[in-house]
Write a protein that holds these residues in place. Structure first.
Motif, PDB file in Angstrom:
ATOM      1  N   ASN A 121       0.837  -1.199   0.000  1.00 18.60           N
ATOM      2  CA  ASN A 121       0.000   0.000   0.000  1.00 18.60           C
ATOM      3  C   ASN A 121       0.870   1.247   0.000  1.00 18.60           C
TER       4      ASN A 121
ATOM      5  N   THR B  78      -3.984   4.469  -2.443  1.00 22.14           N
ATOM      6  CA  THR B  78      -5.164   5.029  -1.802  1.00 22.14           C
ATOM      7  C   THR B  78      -4.941   6.522  -1.696  1.00 22.14           C
TER       8      THR B  78
ATOM      9  N   ASP C  97      -6.914   1.333  -5.014  1.00 19.72           N
ATOM     10  CA  ASP C  97      -7.420   0.668  -3.810  1.00 19.72           C
ATOM     11  C   ASP C  97      -8.720   1.334  -3.350  1.00 19.72           C
ATOM     12  N   ASP C  98      -9.549   0.594  -2.642  1.00 25.17           N
ATOM     13  CA  ASP C  98     -10.792   1.126  -2.060  1.00 25.17           C
ATOM     14  C   ASP C  98     -11.638   1.823  -3.123  1.00 25.17           C
TER      15      ASP C  98
HETATM   16 MG    MG Z   1      -4.999   0.889   0.902  1.00 22.58          MG
END
Ligand code: MG
Ligand code: C2E
Ligand code: MG
Ligand code: MG
Length: 286
Positions: free
Chosen positions: A117, A151, A179-180
């Motif tokens: 991440n 993110t 992401d997300d």
């Molecule tokens: Mg993330």
């Protein structure tokens, strides 16, 4: 205003919800010392192919092995690290640990991808791609097996620099994952402008999608979007067998991740989990 921002941020991302009643927030000094002392370790959560049920990779999720407080979760220190200029150091350590660890699995004939991440605040120094390329060279790590999950928790301060860095990473054959997707700033604009090649549908649209019309519509539309853009799709938050079956009935999701498959675990637990999965997976796909 800081408090309000905190509340809004938590609402936007289910992953940022407080876990326990005694959720302690750590100071920048404490986080800096933890990074320096090597108290941050990577947990890994498996990712499984929906078509074959093979384990295709893992996501590295940072944990703080606190000398007194035990295991501390990222929602208790990532925001602080971002805010106080510690995220670059943190990310580089997580990345190095992930590459080293995953290289060890490759040596044991487990060809897994590893996802790390990163936050937008990582995309400010132009030497970030070179750092990764050099580390991969040193460790003989095949960069086609590295995924960076982006993110965007705050608005980008310098979108052109970020785009430049992301493009350089993409040219090194690294997979860029949004992401997300569907929450916060993980938006359609980003999808249009950034050369992403993987889309992770946020768990909020995956878990219990079969009995919620709007979740289901958003899930299906996101998977369709990924397919039409030539991107790989990953569903986060597959929590039970019903979630798995529903996703599998849609027949267009490439990879699943969630508590149903496995919770994040220490690196040392992964090989034996893979053995167990060989038994559990029977009957999941035809
Ligand atoms: Mg993330
Ligand atoms: P994320 O990248 O979206 O990671 C998924 C989060 O959802 C993880 O929480 C994971 O444990 C949790 N999760 C996995 N399966 C399920 C499920 O079936 N249901 C539910 N409800 N949750 C599930 P975790 O490990 O607490 O991480 C939270 C967030 O912190 C991550 O969200 C990521 O954005 C951030 N994070 C974690 N490690 C790092 C890191 O090394 N660097 C940065 N910048 N951020 C990190
Ligand atoms: Mg992630
Ligand atoms: Mg996520």
């Amino acid at each position: 205003p800081a408090q309000l921002r905190d509340i809004l941020q938590r609402q936007a991302s289910p992953a940022l919800k407080p876990r326990g009643q005694d959720r302690k927030v750590y100071s920048a000094e404490e986080v800096a010392i933890a990074i320096e002392n090597g108290e941050l370790i990577n947990y890994y959560q498996p990712k499984v192919s929906m078509r074959s049920s093979d384990v295709v990779g893992v996501e590295a999720l940072v944990r703080w092995q606190h000398p007194r407080d035990g295991l501390v979760f990222p929602d208790q220190f990532i925001a602080t690290a971002e805010q106080y200029g510690l995220i670059d150091d943190l990310t580089r350590r997580v990345l190095l640990n992930a590459l080293r660890q995953c290289r060890g699995w490759h040596a044991n004939k487990l060809r897994l991808s590893v996802a790390v991440n990163i936050s937008m605040s990582n995309l400010v120094s132009l030497d970030f791609p070179d750092f990764i390329v050099e580390a991969a060279k040193r460790l003989e790590f095949d960069l086609s097996l590295l995924i960076l999950e982006v993110t965007e928790s705050q608005l980008m301060r310098n979108p052109l620099t970020a785009l430049d860095i992301l493009t350089r990473l993409r040219l090194k054959n690294i997979t860029l994952s949004i992401d997300d997707f569907g929450t916060g700033h993980s938006s359609l604009t980003q999808l249009r402008d950034i050369p992403f090649n993987e889309l992770k549908v946020d768990s909020g649209f995956v878990h219990n999608a079969s009995d919620n019309a709007s979740r289901r519509a958003i899930l299906e539309a996101s998977l369709d979007l990924a397919r039409r853009l030539g991107m790989k799709s990953v569903a986060e938050g597959v929590e039970n067998l019903a979630d798995w079956h529903f996703l599998s009935s849609l027949a267009c999701c490439d990879v699943a991740q969630g508590y149903f498959i496995a919770k994040p675990m220490p690196a040392s637990a992964l090989p034996s989990w893979i053995q167990e999965w060989q038994v559990r997976r029977t009957g999941l796909t035809e």
